[in-house]
Design a protein around this motif. Sequence first.
Motif, PDB file in Angstrom:
ATOM      1  N   UNK A  18       0.729  -1.282  -0.040  1.00  0.00           N
ATOM      2  CA  UNK A  18       0.013  -0.035   0.079  1.00  0.00           C
ATOM      3  C   UNK A  18       0.932   1.275   0.031  1.00  0.00           C
ATOM      4  N   UNK A  19       0.273   2.416  -0.574  1.00  0.00           N
ATOM      5  CA  UNK A  19       0.893   3.557  -0.812  1.00  0.00           C
ATOM      6  C   UNK A  19       0.813   4.314   0.527  1.00  0.00           C
ATOM      7  N   UNK A  20       1.716   5.299   0.826  1.00  0.00           N
ATOM      8  CA  UNK A  20       1.418   6.168   2.098  1.00  0.00           C
ATOM      9  C   UNK A  20      -0.013   6.957   1.868  1.00  0.00           C
ATOM     10  N   UNK A  21      -0.148   7.284   0.680  1.00  0.00           N
ATOM     11  CA  UNK A  21      -1.568   7.895   0.353  1.00  0.00           C
ATOM     12  C   UNK A  21      -2.875   7.045   0.830  1.00  0.00           C
ATOM     13  N   UNK A  28      -3.136   6.684   4.689  1.00  0.00           N
ATOM     14  CA  UNK A  28      -3.541   7.783   4.900  1.00  0.00           C
ATOM     15  C   UNK A  28      -5.184   8.063   4.788  1.00  0.00           C
ATOM     16  N   UNK A  29      -5.474   7.537   3.519  1.00  0.00           N
ATOM     17  CA  UNK A  29      -6.967   7.403   3.347  1.00  0.00           C
ATOM     18  C   UNK A  29      -7.771   6.672   4.325  1.00  0.00           C
ATOM     19  N   UNK A  30      -7.232   5.002   4.532  1.00  0.00           N
ATOM     20  CA  UNK A  30      -7.885   4.429   5.442  1.00  0.00           C
ATOM     21  C   UNK A  30      -7.704   4.951   6.671  1.00  0.00           C
ATOM     22  N   UNK A  31      -6.776   5.493   7.321  1.00  0.00           N
ATOM     23  CA  UNK A  31      -6.810   5.983   8.574  1.00  0.00           C
ATOM     24  C   UNK A  31      -7.898   7.042   8.599  1.00  0.00           C
TER      25      UNK A  31
END
Length: 80
Positions: free
Chosen positions: A1-4, A7-10
């Motif tokens: 998974x990418x950092x983006x 962050x979207x999931x978080x």
Amino acid sequence: MTPYELETIADAIADRVADRLANRRRLLTRHELAQVINVSLPKLDTMLRDNELPVIRVGRKVLFDPHSVIQHLAAKSKGA
């Protein structure tokens, strides 16, 4: 998974947690309940002594679910 993606999931999880906490019912103390139902503390104590209100006991502490109390009082007033 990418950092983006992480962050979207978080962010999605944080939004759900915030929504659940906002919808949680808060228990009230005697003083708070007296203000909510607009009665004096002596009157509230009389209602408690006569078992006229639903209570939640946590050890020696007496707490109230305002929604349950209001429903109980409304049902009681309809029956009177």
